[in-house]
Design an enzyme around this catalytic site. Structure first.
Site, PDB file in Angstrom:
ATOM      1  N   LYS A  28      51.162 -30.856 -43.152  1.00 21.39           N
ATOM      2  CA  LYS A  28      50.272 -30.849 -42.412  1.00 21.39           C
ATOM      3  C   LYS A  28      49.159 -30.147 -41.892  1.00 21.39           C
ATOM      4  CE  LYS A  28      52.473 -26.803 -40.100  1.00 21.39           C
ATOM      5  NZ  LYS A  28      51.352 -25.797 -39.935  1.00 21.39           N
ATOM      6  N   ARG A  33      43.165 -31.423 -41.969  1.00 22.42           N
ATOM      7  CA  ARG A  33      41.906 -31.446 -42.160  1.00 22.42           C
ATOM      8  C   ARG A  33      41.518 -33.322 -42.537  1.00 22.42           C
ATOM      9  NH1 ARG A  33      45.044 -27.311 -44.058  1.00 22.42           N
ATOM     10  NH2 ARG A  33      43.453 -25.623 -46.073  1.00 22.42           N
ATOM     11  N   GLY A 101      48.140 -22.092 -36.078  1.00 20.73           N
ATOM     12  CA  GLY A 101      47.380 -21.169 -36.760  1.00 20.73           C
ATOM     13  C   GLY A 101      45.853 -21.754 -36.710  1.00 20.73           C
ATOM     14  N   ARG A 129      47.965 -13.578 -32.417  1.00 23.48           N
ATOM     15  CA  ARG A 129      47.856 -13.627 -33.642  1.00 23.48           C
ATOM     16  C   ARG A 129      46.277 -12.918 -34.139  1.00 23.48           C
ATOM     17  NH1 ARG A 129      50.069 -18.581 -36.887  1.00 23.48           N
ATOM     18  NH2 ARG A 129      50.086 -17.462 -38.606  1.00 23.48           N
ATOM     19  N   SER A 174      43.983 -16.068 -47.499  1.00 21.17           N
ATOM     20  CA  SER A 174      44.287 -17.544 -47.299  1.00 21.17           C
ATOM     21  C   SER A 174      43.763 -18.411 -46.889  1.00 21.17           C
ATOM     22  CB  SER A 174      43.881 -16.160 -45.466  1.00 21.17           C
ATOM     23  OG  SER A 174      43.931 -17.496 -44.605  1.00 21.17           O
ATOM     24  N   ASP A 327      54.738 -20.630 -46.836  1.00 24.66           N
ATOM     25  CA  ASP A 327      55.953 -20.435 -46.098  1.00 24.66           C
ATOM     26  C   ASP A 327      57.922 -21.117 -45.917  1.00 24.66           C
ATOM     27  OD1 ASP A 327      53.428 -20.738 -44.771  1.00 24.66           O
ATOM     28  OD2 ASP A 327      53.051 -23.069 -44.313  1.00 24.66           O
ATOM     29  N   LYS A 354      52.080 -14.334 -39.179  1.00 22.47           N
ATOM     30  CA  LYS A 354      52.329 -16.150 -39.639  1.00 22.47           C
ATOM     31  C   LYS A 354      52.701 -15.747 -38.448  1.00 22.47           C
ATOM     32  CE  LYS A 354      51.504 -16.727 -43.609  1.00 22.47           C
ATOM     33  NZ  LYS A 354      50.241 -17.583 -43.076  1.00 22.47           N
ATOM     34  N   ARG A 358      57.197 -12.777 -39.939  1.00 23.20           N
ATOM     35  CA  ARG A 358      58.460 -13.411 -40.895  1.00 23.20           C
ATOM     36  C   ARG A 358      59.648 -12.509 -41.015  1.00 23.20           C
ATOM     37  NH1 ARG A 358      55.886 -19.504 -42.158  1.00 23.20           N
ATOM     38  NH2 ARG A 358      55.949 -20.377 -39.794  1.00 23.20           N
ATOM     39  N   ARG A 403      59.610 -22.171 -38.824  1.00 19.08           N
ATOM     40  CA  ARG A 403      60.081 -22.315 -39.779  1.00 19.08           C
ATOM     41  C   ARG A 403      61.817 -21.351 -39.731  1.00 19.08           C
ATOM     42  NH1 ARG A 403      57.183 -25.015 -42.924  1.00 19.08           N
ATOM     43  NH2 ARG A 403      54.857 -25.191 -41.853  1.00 19.08           N
TER      44      ARG A 403
HETATM   45  C1  S3P Z   1      47.535 -23.072 -43.923  1.00 20.74           C
HETATM   46  C2  S3P Z   1      47.961 -21.959 -45.165  1.00 20.74           C
HETATM   47  C3  S3P Z   1      48.026 -20.613 -45.074  1.00 20.74           C
HETATM   48  C4  S3P Z   1      49.952 -21.095 -43.653  1.00 20.74           C
HETATM   49  C5  S3P Z   1      50.159 -22.665 -42.824  1.00 20.74           C
HETATM   50  C6  S3P Z   1      48.893 -23.726 -43.583  1.00 20.74           C
HETATM   51  C7  S3P Z   1      46.874 -24.398 -44.772  1.00 20.74           C
HETATM   52  O1  S3P Z   1      48.237 -19.645 -44.097  1.00 20.74           O
HETATM   53  O2  S3P Z   1      50.735 -20.180 -43.812  1.00 20.74           O
HETATM   54  O3  S3P Z   1      50.932 -23.037 -42.753  1.00 20.74           O
HETATM   55  O4  S3P Z   1      46.722 -25.404 -43.908  1.00 20.74           O
HETATM   56  O5  S3P Z   1      45.553 -24.001 -44.279  1.00 20.74           O
HETATM   57  P1  S3P Z   1      46.942 -18.605 -44.363  1.00 20.74           P
HETATM   58  O6  S3P Z   1      45.548 -19.839 -45.012  1.00 20.74           O
HETATM   59  O7  S3P Z   1      46.903 -18.014 -42.872  1.00 20.74           O
HETATM   60  O8  S3P Z   1      47.593 -17.884 -45.446  1.00 20.74           O
END
Ligand code: S3P
Length: 452
Positions: A28, A33, A101, A129, A174, A327, A354, A358, A403
């Site tokens: 994902k 990206r 997110g 969020r 993050s 995750d 999240k 969670r 999840r």
């Molecule tokens: C992700 C970063 C993580 C992860 C999300 C995917 C990403 O979140 O929980 O499922 O692709 O950059 P955070 O950056 O908020 O930790």
């Protein structure tokens, strides 16, 4: 809660061995990206193995709204005709990022240093969020934002017409925040520097380098220092998206707790910033092996073989490992309930922001099925009942969180009685083939909520 249409109640019944090969969908993080960087390159990026889950499809739609040509060629093959760094057009509609997110935060970063305005919204989960973690650093570039309720969506971002590069120390571990700042830095003249104290997933850094940006990463006493030179011309790429370790977690953990199982999950990325769950499971005594270890597209990859593991023990997961498995804690807690002793999971405050809180969501569902859970602000622990010891028989809320829904479906496979969720609809955001894939291995998943 609303957000995914009519709820889809689901029940997972205790089942016999899970056997066979589980070909999980594309990663994902890398899928989002690929679309965003493809849209910021000049020319055509080709992508194979794209995750066609709702989250990523929302990002594809958003890239079209900003002017990129995004084409679905079928079978996971996509192309993106990019508009170049700084080339985004102003969307004429609100951008709806659904449940994602990652989608919304990365896209906000990507448009933040162009002289355009965009309004973002999402579903009931996403609109709760925190977005200030992204809009605070974007403000340093000169970007303005106005949101609801202390930085919640819906939110309007006014891109900086004359952006200045920034130096930013990310206050929370993050990858989304780090990536938003780096994507904004692409259209700022000069060097943007991002510092992270704890390493988070590094797909943005790797992919920016792949697209031809000048980017360096140094490990220093301050942490990881990432320096990006702005205003590159990004070159279109041919990308083969690896399979998602976060999705692999579900068939792997299901096999560990379901009697007689032996499941092969091929082609899983074992980038150290993502593989913390597998290390933890092996430390617990899981029969989880890496076969055919190799490199693909610059990433370590292996086929995972997971076998029924009746003698796992709860451990204390090192807090510094949290970012590499953030995750995966929900499904890990299900395995912990099937181990002996206490599983301690600390340094995980981020789990509270999240798709759902969670820790709270899992604690409620575990308790409803006879498992003892203790929790604090940034930790939680699960008392193991031994293999097959989870009573089950409960109905769990999924809180619009894919999840959470999948973790409870895994729990039902190894429990004494079936386990239900009120809504399995959100599973389609990241793992649209979860039901056929798991039932193909031998799981008994039904679309109802009658646990006994
Ligand atoms: C992700 C970063 C993580 C992860 C999300 C995917 C990403 O979140 O929980 O499922 O692709 O950059 P955070 O950056 O908020 O930790």
């Amino acid at each position: 809660m609303s957000g995914h249409g009519t709820p889809i109640p689901m029940t997972s019944h205790p089942c016999g061995p899970l056997t066979g090969t589980a070909e999980v969908p594309g990663d994902k993080s890398i899928s989002h990206r690929s679309l965003i960087l493809g849209a910021m390159a000049v020319g055509e990026t080709r992508i194979s193995g794209l995750l066609e889950g709702e989250d990523v499809l929302d990002t594809a739609k958003a890239m079209r709204a900003f002017g990129a040509e995004v084409t679905d060629h079928g079978g996971g093959e996509w192309s993106v005709h990019g508009v170049g760094v700084g080339g985004f057009a102003e969307p004429d509609q609100v951008i709806d990022c659904g449940n994602s997110g990652t989608g919304v935060r990365l896209i906000m970063g990507a448009m933040a240093t162009s002289p355009i305005t965009a309004t973002f919204t999402g579903d009931a989960s996403l609109n709760k969020r925190p977005m200030a973690r992204v809009t605070d650093p974007l403000a340093l570039f000169g970007t303005q934002s106005v949101g609801r309720n202390g930085g919640r969506l819906p939110m309007t971002i006014v891109g900086a017409a004359d952006p200045i590069p920034v130096r930013y120390e990310v206050p929370v571990p993050s990858a989304q925040v780090k990536s938003a700042v780096l994507l904004a830095g692409l259209n700022a003249p000069g060097k943007t520097v991002v510092i992270e104290k704890e390493a988070t997933r590094d797909h943005s850094e790797r992919m920016l380098a792949g697209f031809g940006a000048e980017i360096t990463v140094e490990d220093t006493d301050e942490g990881r220092v990432i320096t990006l030179t702005g205003r590159p011309e990004l070159k279109p790429q041919v990308i083969a998206v690896p399979r998602d370790p976060s999705s692999a977690a579900f068939p792997v953990c299901a096999a560990l707790i379901t009697p007689g199982s032996d499941v092969l999950v091929p082609g899983i990325g074992l980038n150290p910033t993502r593989a913390g769950l597998f290390t933890t499971l092996r430390e617990m005594g899981a029969d989880l092996t890496y076969e055919n270890e190799r490199e693909e597209g610059g990433e370590p990859v292996a086929d995972l073989r997971a076998k029924y593991s009746p003698n796992m023990k709860g451990i204390s997961v090192p807090p510094e490992r949290a970012a590499s498995m953030i995750d995966e804690y929900p499904v890990l807690s299900v395995v912990a309930a099937n181990a002996t002793g206490t599983m301690m999971m600390g340094g995980v405050k981020e789990l509270r922001v999240k798709e759902s809180d969670r820790i709270d969501a899992m604690a409620r569902g575990l308790r409803a099925n006879g498992v003892t859970v203790d929790e604090g602000d940034d930790w939680w622990s699960v008392e193991g009942l031994g293999i097959g010891g989870v009573p089950g028989g409960g109905i769990c809320e999924s809180f619009l969180d894919h999840r959470i829904a999948m973790s409870f479906m895994v729990m039902g496979m190894g429990a004494k009685k079936a386990v239900s969720v009120d809504d399995g609809g959100p599973i389609a955001t990241s793992f649209p083939i979860f039901e056929p894939l798991m039932t193909g291995l031998g799981a008994k998943l039904l679309r109802d909520n009658r646990p006994v």
